[in-house]
Design an enzyme around this catalytic site. Structure first.
Site, mmCIF file in Angstrom:
data_model
loop_
_atom_site.group_PDB
_atom_site.id
_atom_site.type_symbol
_atom_site.label_atom_id
_atom_site.label_comp_id
_atom_site.label_asym_id
_atom_site.label_seq_id
_atom_site.Cartn_x
_atom_site.Cartn_y
_atom_site.Cartn_z
ATOM 1 N N ASN A 1 48.392 48.477 44.781
ATOM 2 C CA ASN A 1 47.763 48.830 46.046
ATOM 3 C C ASN A 1 46.722 49.939 45.889
ATOM 4 O O ASN A 1 46.567 50.789 46.747
ATOM 5 C CB ASN A 1 48.821 49.204 47.089
ATOM 6 C CG ASN A 1 48.300 49.245 48.523
ATOM 7 O OD1 ASN A 1 48.758 50.056 49.311
ATOM 8 N ND2 ASN A 1 47.361 48.404 48.884
ATOM 9 N N ASP B 1 42.644 41.452 38.036
ATOM 10 C CA ASP B 1 42.912 42.880 38.170
ATOM 11 C C ASP B 1 41.849 43.643 37.382
ATOM 12 O O ASP B 1 41.786 43.525 36.162
ATOM 13 C CB ASP B 1 44.306 43.202 37.651
ATOM 14 C CG ASP B 1 44.733 44.622 37.960
ATOM 15 O OD1 ASP B 1 43.871 45.457 38.336
ATOM 16 O OD2 ASP B 1 45.933 44.923 37.814
ATOM 17 N N CYS C 1 43.582 48.917 43.880
ATOM 18 C CA CYS C 1 42.330 48.239 43.513
ATOM 19 C C CYS C 1 42.042 47.064 44.442
ATOM 20 O O CYS C 1 41.254 47.165 45.366
ATOM 21 C CB CYS C 1 42.365 47.746 42.060
ATOM 22 S SG CYS C 1 42.429 49.059 40.819
ATOM 23 N N ARG C 2 42.697 45.939 44.190
ATOM 24 C CA ARG C 2 42.349 44.698 44.869
ATOM 25 C C ARG C 2 42.745 44.660 46.335
ATOM 26 O O ARG C 2 41.931 44.313 47.200
ATOM 27 C CB ARG C 2 42.956 43.505 44.129
ATOM 28 C CG ARG C 2 42.415 43.332 42.728
ATOM 29 C CD ARG C 2 43.213 42.342 41.932
ATOM 30 N NE ARG C 2 44.548 42.868 41.641
ATOM 31 C CZ ARG C 2 45.515 42.181 41.053
ATOM 32 N NH1 ARG C 2 45.315 40.917 40.728
ATOM 33 N NH2 ARG C 2 46.675 42.723 40.808
ATOM 34 N N SER C 3 43.989 44.966 46.649
ATOM 35 C CA SER C 3 44.429 44.796 48.042
ATOM 36 C C SER C 3 43.790 45.789 49.008
ATOM 37 O O SER C 3 43.402 45.381 50.115
ATOM 38 C CB SER C 3 45.955 44.790 48.153
ATOM 39 O OG SER C 3 46.521 45.993 47.696
ATOM 40 N N CYS D 1 48.638 43.270 46.276
ATOM 41 C CA CYS D 1 48.432 43.233 44.827
ATOM 42 C C CYS D 1 49.584 43.997 44.182
ATOM 43 O O CYS D 1 50.622 44.187 44.813
ATOM 44 C CB CYS D 1 47.052 43.766 44.436
ATOM 45 S SG CYS D 1 46.780 45.531 44.694
#
Length: 164
Positions: free
Chosen positions: A13, A127, A15-17, A10
């Protein structure tokens, strides 16, 4: 059996990934895949190198029974060589990955995470950074169902015919 390396990407690095990495590791724990897969995550930016994930990401993961153990790092050209699957959370980061030197030699490794989402093939993982708890839960739900399809893909490609 050869090791399979997966990288979730993402922007920052945090939140999402790292959540994708944690959900993936949680889902394969105790399976045949766990023995052959190495997973990591990173961001295309250098905003959060060495940082732990966002506290809201950690709280959401914990609420859903998933533990996160990760420190932020930035995507580098070497990742293209090292990883077999590079899964971007959105189109912007997908393009950022393909802008790396020599990316054209590895473009077949790079995909959108939601290419494995039965409810949103080709869409982006939004996001949640500037939103509230609902956004973090939405991201978890997207990653949770996408990961099931991705894991089924890995089992088919890397475990079919092999003894589990």
């Amino acid at each position: 059996m050869e090791q399979v390396k997966i990288l979730f990407v993402c922007l920052g690095n945090i939140c999402r990934s790292p959540l994708a990495e944690a959900v993936f590791k949680h889902k394969i724990k105790g399976t045949a895949l766990e023995k052959i897969v190495k997973a990591d995550s990173c961001g295309t930016s250098n905003y959060h190198i060495g940082d732990i994930p966002d506290s809201r990401t950690i709280a959401n993961a914990k609420k859903n029974g998933v533990e996160i153990d990760h420190y932020g790092r930035q995507l580098c050209t070497n990742d293209l060589e090292q990883f077999d699957y590079i899964l971007a959370m959105d189109n912007s980061n997908y393009q950022n990955i393909l802008r790396l030197a020599h990316a054209s030699h590895h473009s077949d490794k790079v995909q959108l995470m939601r290419n494995f989402d039965p409810q949103g093939k080709g869409l982006e993982v939004p996001d949640p950074y500037y939103g509230g708890e609902r956004g973090f839960q939405e991201v978890f739900d997207i990653l949770d169902r996408s990961m099931d399809q991705f894991i089924a893909h890995l089992e088919e490609v890397h475990l079919s015919g092999a003894k589990a």
